[in-house]
Enzyme design. Structure first.
Site, PDB file in Angstrom:
ATOM      1  N   ASP A 243      68.642  80.944  -8.536  1.00  0.00           N
ATOM      2  CA  ASP A 243      69.822  80.505  -9.290  1.00  0.00           C
ATOM      3  C   ASP A 243      70.903  81.570  -9.340  1.00  0.00           C
ATOM      4  O   ASP A 243      72.078  81.276  -9.551  1.00  0.00           O
ATOM      5  CB  ASP A 243      69.416  80.083 -10.700  1.00  0.00           C
ATOM      6  CG  ASP A 243      68.686  78.760 -10.632  1.00  0.00           C
ATOM      7  OD1 ASP A 243      67.488  78.775 -10.283  1.00  0.00           O
ATOM      8  OD2 ASP A 243      69.323  77.713 -10.853  1.00  0.00           O
ATOM      9  N   ASN A 253      65.274  82.856 -11.062  1.00  0.00           N
ATOM     10  CA  ASN A 253      64.852  81.522 -10.597  1.00  0.00           C
ATOM     11  C   ASN A 253      64.012  80.902 -11.711  1.00  0.00           C
ATOM     12  O   ASN A 253      63.771  81.526 -12.758  1.00  0.00           O
ATOM     13  CB  ASN A 253      64.071  81.636  -9.278  1.00  0.00           C
ATOM     14  CG  ASN A 253      63.839  80.273  -8.637  1.00  0.00           C
ATOM     15  OD1 ASN A 253      64.777  79.468  -8.515  1.00  0.00           O
ATOM     16  ND2 ASN A 253      62.606  79.965  -8.253  1.00  0.00           N
TER      17      ASN A 253
HETATM   18  O1  MRU Z   1      66.365  74.028 -14.099  1.00  0.00           O
HETATM   19  P1  MRU Z   1      66.527  73.677 -12.662  1.00  0.00           P
HETATM   20  O2  MRU Z   1      65.618  72.570 -12.222  1.00  0.00           O
HETATM   21  O3  MRU Z   1      67.980  73.423 -12.296  1.00  0.00           O
HETATM   22  O4  MRU Z   1      66.072  74.986 -11.877  1.00  0.00           O
HETATM   23  C1  MRU Z   1      66.163  74.997 -10.491  1.00  0.00           C
HETATM   24  C2  MRU Z   1      65.594  76.179  -9.841  1.00  0.00           C
HETATM   25  O5  MRU Z   1      65.162  77.098 -10.471  1.00  0.00           O
HETATM   26  C3  MRU Z   1      65.650  76.189  -8.338  1.00  0.00           C
HETATM   27  O6  MRU Z   1      64.575  76.929  -7.822  1.00  0.00           O
HETATM   28  C4  MRU Z   1      66.953  76.841  -7.889  1.00  0.00           C
HETATM   29  O7  MRU Z   1      68.066  76.239  -8.492  1.00  0.00           O
HETATM   30  C5  MRU Z   1      67.122  76.806  -6.433  1.00  0.00           C
HETATM   31  S1  MRU Z   1      67.679  75.221  -5.833  1.00  0.00           S
HETATM   32  C6  MRU Z   1      67.936  75.338  -4.185  1.00  0.00           C
END
Ligand code: MRU
Length: 356
Positions: A243, A253
């Site tokens: 992220d 992440n």
């Molecule tokens: O809370 P989320 O589901 O949005 O979290 C997503 C993640 O942690 C993913 O691993 C990250 O965004 C990478 S997406 C290519």
């Protein structure tokens, strides 16, 4: 049946002034598409994880700001710019950790600033093109990450992933799942282990679903089973998305990722972070500077259960992300190439050309 790579998580229906979002919070049981028109609806779709995953959040926000100003061509330039800024700030407040949200909104703002002398209707047209570019570029970026990641992998490997960094989280292919799709097309026969990813089960509901639909060999495990599959020698590499990557390589992440990285180090398994350059934030010095989203305790105590599975009013702590220290990361795989430690240097070098 549709090819899973044909599922589009976020798409603009410009004729009807709508953003069409595949509701990821309802998968895998229900395939529901919502049609949203207002910035408030799109904000709610982001906070409610109907659209989630760093790149997909950025794409939704770019389209969201375009839709929110699409009909303001009667306004003066000053009024138009003011509303744009207010709407930008509003959408930016939906989630704090994924930098792609801010990156996409800043890119839309930059498009506005570069064209501020033009008529308002021309600016609106250019903002639509910019949002489309952000979506289309993401598809190409994810494909390139897949190609680069595949150079580190060999057929029949066992791969472990956490959360969902797949096609649903991006325009297409995903980041960490891109090499799995591309490898599958080339007969690599990977065996993928998907952590279920408590508390919101993105691994079980989304990753296991995507890969299973695509005919890729996927085994779902609970988060606390990663150690045993590693110890048994079933995992040759870990691939995760991210992220936000700080300038020193520390990486935020989904919660639980840092534990997987610590385990991988213990068992001598390479730990790869797949990151579009839009997820690398050189303004953020290190992991401690990344704001971690805190979500409601109900997601731990009650979500998915008919009755709460914890004492009423028990204290909870529900951070949605954690930071994996740069020293646990074997390589960061981007669309522009593979970065190796020391990341402060390799990341700096990656962005050097851009400031010139
Ligand atoms: O809370 P989320 O589901 O949005 O979290 C997503 C993640 O942690 C993913 O691993 C990250 O965004 C990478 S997406 C290519």
């Amino acid at each position: 049946m549709n090819d899973v790579l044909d599922f589009v998580s976020v798409r603009l229906d410009d004729e009807n002034d709508e953003l069409i979002i595949l509701d990821q919070s309802k998968l895998p049981n229900d395939l529901i598409y919502h049609h949203y028109k207002t910035k408030e609806e799109i904000f709610k779709a982001i906070t409610g994880l109907e659209v989630r995953g760093a790149p997909a959040i950025g794409i939704a926000a770019a389209y969201g700001i375009y839709l929110s100003i699409k009909h303001l061509n009667q306004k003066s330039h000053k009024e138009f710019f003011d509303v744009f800024e207010q709407n930008k700030d509003f959408l930016a407040s939906s989630r704090p950790t994924a930098v792609n949200l801010f990156w996409a909104l800043n890119r839309m703002e930059q498009c506005l600033m570069n064209n501020k002398e033009k008529s308002i209707s021309e600016i609106i047209g250019l903002l639509k093109i910019e949002a489309e570019n952000i979506r289309q570029e993401d598809e190409a970026v994810c494909h390139a990450i897949g190609v680069n990641a595949l150079t580190l992998l060999t057929p029949n490997m066992g791969l472990l992933t956490h959360c969902n960094a797949g096609t649903l989280a991006t325009a297409k292919y995903g980041t960490a799942l891109a090499p799995m799709y591309l490898g599958h097309q080339q007969g690599y026969d990977f065996r993928v282990f998907a952590d279920e990813t408590r508390p919101l089960l993105q691994g079980a509901r989304l990753t296991a679903w995507e890969l299973h639909e695509a005919g890729i060999d996927v085994t779902l495990i609970c988060d606390n089973m990663a150690s045993i599959v590693m110890k048994k020698g079933l995992i040759d590499a870990v691939l995760v998305g991210c992220d936000r990557v700080a300038a020193n390589g520390d990486t935020a992440n989904k919660i639980g990722t840092s534990g997987v990285a610590i385990l991988a180090k213990n068992y001598n398994i390479p730990f790869y972070v797949c990151a579009p350059c839009s997820t690398i934030d050189i303004q953020t010095g290190c992991g401690d500077d990344i704001e971690i989203e805190l979500r409601k305790g109900e997601e731990i105590t009650s979500t998915w259960y008919q009755k709460p599975r914890a004492p009423l009013n028990v204290k909870t702590f529900n951070p949605a992300f954690d930071v994996t220290d740069a020293n646990l990361i074997t390589a960061i795989i981007t669309e522009k190439g593979i970065l190796y430690p020391p990341y402060s240097e390799s990341i700096k070098k990656l962005f050097e050309g851009e400031s010139k």
